[in-house]
Scaffold this active site. Structure first.
Site, short mmCIF file in Angstrom:
data_model
loop_
_atom_site.label_atom_id
_atom_site.label_comp_id
_atom_site.label_asym_id
_atom_site.label_seq_id
_atom_site.Cartn_x
_atom_site.Cartn_y
_atom_site.Cartn_z
CD GLU A 256 7.82 6.16 9.47
OE1 GLU A 256 6.25 6.08 9.89
OE2 GLU A 256 9.22 5.23 9.13
CG HIS A 259 5.29 6.74 5.63
ND1 HIS A 259 4.92 6.72 4.67
CD2 HIS A 259 5.88 6.48 6.11
CE1 HIS A 259 6.14 5.68 4.36
NE2 HIS A 259 6.20 6.37 5.65
CD GLU A 333 8.37 4.03 3.50
OE1 GLU A 333 9.16 4.44 3.97
OE2 GLU A 333 7.90 3.05 3.63
#
Length: 407
Positions: A256, A259, A333
């Site tokens: 995460e 990102h 992703e």
């Protein structure tokens, strides 16, 4: 494992699929069974919502609906806009409700649901209220612009749509997420220190580490980083903390953080704002096309009865752009997975984490390629594990470090 031999350049071999031994035959069969059981409901809900939008927007039925519900509140232009928008939101949610209940029933059968029907109904009502809060001011502002400039309303509306999208991205963790979950600060301890340490190592500033009470709805595992700037925080599901090893939690969070490091939230916000503006421009062009106006039974976009037509065009544009959005999401992703590997240098735990997520969430680890292309926002578990093994076989050279990648 994948073949470690690669081209002379040192590039990793392209991942195809993970070894069958990563998942047992029973685990693979269980994931396929869930996908096959819930797909008709999930796909049916999408098609039913789109069909309703097209029925109301491309026939005089939508115009009649706006006139009727507007008449209940006096029949003024404002009444037609607000009552018509509310009717579209309510009907749209109502037609999808049976399909949502079908998905919930299937997922409950596979042990993924912990919430009772009462809680599910309460969430549906919260979603409806949120939809109305967002839709009614937007509709009112839109038709204020169409009244001022029936031909060129879409120019200021496109700018307003872009600004609204950006504002919602910033405010989402503060105003929307708390509607559906309760968040509490993660207690001080080694895991919290490790997660904050990962963020510091990555050069990412986060406001806090929070725990979401996901267990009152599901047994599924997840974590994410949400917000922009001062609203950014790491959020872990309590289900993840209860069942995963601490190192696996770190790997999820490292993904995460990827990102954030690559500004995916900011980029997504900018692209979403541009996309929203593009949709409004497209609506402006479509709403000026005589055959569409005639089919809807209206004369121009300034007529509040054109609201269902605009909604139908927006729904159709959204459906057509879905596969493209999914393709972009999958690439994002993949990059975040690679970032997690670079940040932690722990491919084995990354693979263990992917396996735990897939098994606990009852994922179809190797779905049909067409379904993946059309609907998947993430690569399949087998592809992610294969990519991790490819990275492990040919990691970046000494010049590369966290946040620096060999391409």
């Amino acid at each position: 494992m994948t073949d470690s031999a690669g081209p002379a350049s040192g590039a990793a071999p392209p991942p195809t699929s993970a070894p069958a031994g990563d998942f047992t035959a029973a685990e693979r069969a269980r994931g396929r069974a869930l996908r096959r059981a819930q797909l008709p409901w999930a796909l049916g809900g999408r098609l039913a919502g789109l069909a309703l939008a097209l029925l109301l927007g491309l026939t005089p039925a939508g115009a009649a609906l706006v006139t009727t519900v507007g008449g209940w509140f006096g029949g003024s232009r404002t009444a037609e806009v607000l009552a018509g928008a509310a009717a579209l939101v309510v009907l749209g949610q109502a037609v999808q409700l049976p399909f949502g209940a079908g998905v919930r029933t299937v997922r409950a059968r596979f042990g993924l649901v912990t919430q009772g029907w009462g809680g599910w109904a309460a969430d549906a009502l919260r979603g409806l209220a949120l939809g109305l809060v967002l839709a009614l001011p937007v509709a009112l502002g839109l038709f204020a612009l169409t009244a001022r400039s029936p031909r060129y309303w879409w120019i200021p509306a496109a700018g307003a749509a872009a600004l609204l999208t950006a504002a919602l991205s910033f405010l989402y963790p503060l105003l929307v997420e708390p509607v559906f979950n309760r968040f509490t600060p993660m207690p001080p301890g080694s895991l919290r220190d490790a997660l904050l340490g990962l963020a510091e190592q990555d050069g990412v500033r986060v406001r806090d580490v929070l725990v979401a009470d996901a267990s009152r709805r599901t047994t599924a595992l997840n974590a994410y980083v949400s917000g922009l700037g001062a609203t950014r925080r790491i959020v872990a599901y309590d289900t993840l903390l209860a069942s995963a090893e601490p190192r696996e939690v770190e790997l999820v969070v490292a993904h995460e953080l990827g990102h954030v490091k690559h500004r995916d939230v900011l980029t997504g916000t900018v692209l979403g704002a541009v996309g929203a503006a593009f949709v409004v421009v497209a609506l402006g062009l479509l709403a000026d096309w005589g055959p569409l106006l005639s089919a809807a039974g209206v004369t121009d976009a300034a007529d509040p009865r054109a609201l269902p037509l605009l909604a139908a065009c927006a729904a159709l544009l959204g459906a057509l752009s879905g596969p493209v959005q999914c393709a972009v999401s999958r690439e994002v992703e993949v990059r975040a997975d690679r970032h997690a590997l670079e940040l932690t240098s722990d491919a084995e735990q990354f693979i263990a984490m992917q396996r735990r997520l897939a098994v606990t969430n009852v994922s179809d680890v190797d779905p049909p390629r067409l379904l993946e292309l059309l609907f998947a926002t993430h690569p399949s578990a087998t592809r992610r594990i294969a990519a991790a093994r490819a990275w492990q076989a040919s990691p970046p050279g000494p010049a590369a470090g966290p946040g620096k990648y060999v391409v």
